[in-house]
Design a protein around this motif. Structure first.
Motif, short mmCIF file in Angstrom:
data_model
loop_
_atom_site.label_atom_id
_atom_site.label_comp_id
_atom_site.label_asym_id
_atom_site.label_seq_id
_atom_site.Cartn_x
_atom_site.Cartn_y
_atom_site.Cartn_z
N SER A 95 0.80 -1.22 0.00
CA SER A 95 0.00 0.00 0.00
C SER A 95 0.84 1.28 0.00
O SER A 95 0.34 2.32 -0.38
CB SER A 95 -0.94 0.02 1.21
N SER A 298 -8.95 -1.87 -9.70
CA SER A 298 -9.11 -2.65 -8.47
C SER A 298 -10.41 -2.33 -7.75
O SER A 298 -10.81 -3.05 -6.83
CB SER A 298 -7.94 -2.39 -7.53
N ASP A 314 -0.13 6.73 -1.02
CA ASP A 314 -0.47 5.37 -1.40
C ASP A 314 0.05 5.06 -2.80
O ASP A 314 0.30 5.96 -3.61
CB ASP A 314 -1.99 5.16 -1.36
N TYR A 317 -2.04 2.06 -7.82
CA TYR A 317 -3.04 1.01 -8.08
C TYR A 317 -2.66 -0.22 -7.27
O TYR A 317 -1.54 -0.33 -6.76
CB TYR A 317 -3.12 0.66 -9.57
N SER A 318 -3.59 -1.14 -7.14
CA SER A 318 -3.37 -2.33 -6.33
C SER A 318 -2.51 -3.34 -7.09
O SER A 318 -2.96 -3.93 -8.07
CB SER A 318 -4.71 -2.97 -5.94
#
Length: 388
Positions: A95, A298, A314, A317-318
């Motif tokens: 993350s 995501s 963050d 993207y995941s």
């Protein structure tokens, strides 16, 4: 002073290229790896039968000589799945940019390239029985991919509707919204009419008539629900969903075997004519585009209108979700190349053909309508839940 400004600009550009854009550019590198893998699978299926036949443990494959190419597709798919599923396991939960796994996702390309080559070669030394077992698993994984893709499409349609109806866009987007909505319905009804003409020329074509008629019924149902005063989902979402349902129905019928006489349109026959090659290339790159676009979305598994708070610190993207989608995409392209039938002989330049492919697409269409209807009525069914 000028030198200091240039040095500042250079440092800023270097920082952006090494930190920010590298994470975004990594997506395209993974997409290229996926593309190369898909090309290898296609070439092995269509042009490498003699080479594969020299591997003695493939001779027991059901379906005779042509089945060797299909089993080769499964072996390449297995290698691709192992690569991306390993990336999923090593990046899921990342993350923050300071997480060491962020550097692993965005860098270490020599090691990952070597790992990709190894996992692409090793499956060709695995017994055929295990490959057939993987093929059965691939059907399930490909189904997961289709569901994620479906949710991604519906999520995009809702996002489009909400974006155009937002306070700062509602005035300037009002006319385009109406044009797109009405245009979607017009194209949907034209598609229904053309499918009746092309795919059900006689009353004996009961299966195609059922597919087309049920698609028309689904369009009426989703439109009626979306226009209900308590739902008020609007015409844009239902219009785009209707167009998507028609596309899935058309795609399903076009996947029918060439021996099916009810389909009067030109289809994939295995001959390298321009229409067959063009159809194959469009379907081929559609696999890559679908996998890539789904992998970076995501939020597709979230319900419409839900918002997650994100921080500037963050990751963009995941990573875990991205690699998971590509792992499922590896199983998906295998199913397309073998027509969802592990013992089916596929023609050259053909993709996603056969009755198994037809029913997969039809069920996907019905599921799309069911999910869209659920997103509209879930608020009323689950009254105790907060969907705000």
């Amino acid at each position: 002073m000028a030198r200091g400004c240039f040095e500042s600009v250079a440092e800023s550009c270097l920082a952006k290229s090494c930190i920010g854009p590298s994470r975004m550019n990594a997506r395209y590198i993974y997409a290229i790896i996926f593309l190369l893998t898909t090309v290898v699978a296609w070439m092995i299926r269509d042009y490498s039968h003699d080479a594969l036949a020299s591997l003695h443990y493939l001779k027991g494959c059901q379906g005779g000589h042509d089945c060797l190419g299909s089993e080769g597709v499964l072996r390449v798919s297995l290698g691709c799945f192992v690569f991306f599923f390993t990336m999923y396991l090593t990046t899921v939960g990342t993350s923050k940019p300071d997480d060491p796994r962020d550097a692993w996702h965005s860098g270490w390309w020599p090691i990952k390239s070597l790992f990709w080559i190894i996992v692409m070669v090793l499956p060709f030394f695995i017994p055929s029985a295990f490959i057939q077992m993987y093929g059965e698993m691939a059907r399930f994984g490909a189904g997961i991919f289709l569901v994620i893709q479906l949710l991604s499409v519906i999520n995009f349609i809702y996002w489009w509707n909400e974006e155009w109806l937002s306070e700062h866009n509602v005035r300037r987007c009002q006319i385009p919204l109406v044009v797109i909505a009405v245009g979607s319905y017009i194209l949907s009804f034209i598609g229904i009419i053309l499918m009746y003409v092309w795919f059900s020329p006689r009353a004996s074509c009961g299966v195609n008539i059922f597919f087309i008629t049920w698609t028309f019924v689904l369009i009426l149902v989703v439109t009626a629900i979306s226009l209900h005063s308590k739902v008020n989902a609007g015409l844009l979402t239902s219009g785009l969903i209707s167009l998507y349902l028609v596309f899935l129905c058309w795609s399903a019928i076009m996947s029918e075997p060439a021996s099916e006489l009810c389909n009067t349109r030109s289809r994939q026959t295995g001959k390298a004519d321009w229409l067959t090659v063009l159809s194959f290339l469009i379907a081929f790159f559609a696999i890559i585009l679908a996998t890539f676009s789904t992998g970076i979305d995501s939020k597709s598994l979230a319900l419409p209108h839900s918002e997650e708070e994100t921080s500037e610190n963050d990751i963009p993207y995941s990573y875990g979700f991205f690699h998971f989608v590509f792992a499922m995409g590896a199983m998906y392209f295998a199913m397309l190349f073998v027509g969802w039938n592990l013992h089916q002989t596929m023609h050259r330049w053909s993709i996603d053909v056969g009755w198994a492919s037809v029913w997969v697409k039809v069920i996907n269409e019905w599921l799309a309508a069911a999910v869209y209807i659920w997103t509209m009525v879930c608020v009323f069914v689950l009254k105790g839940r907060d969907f705000s």
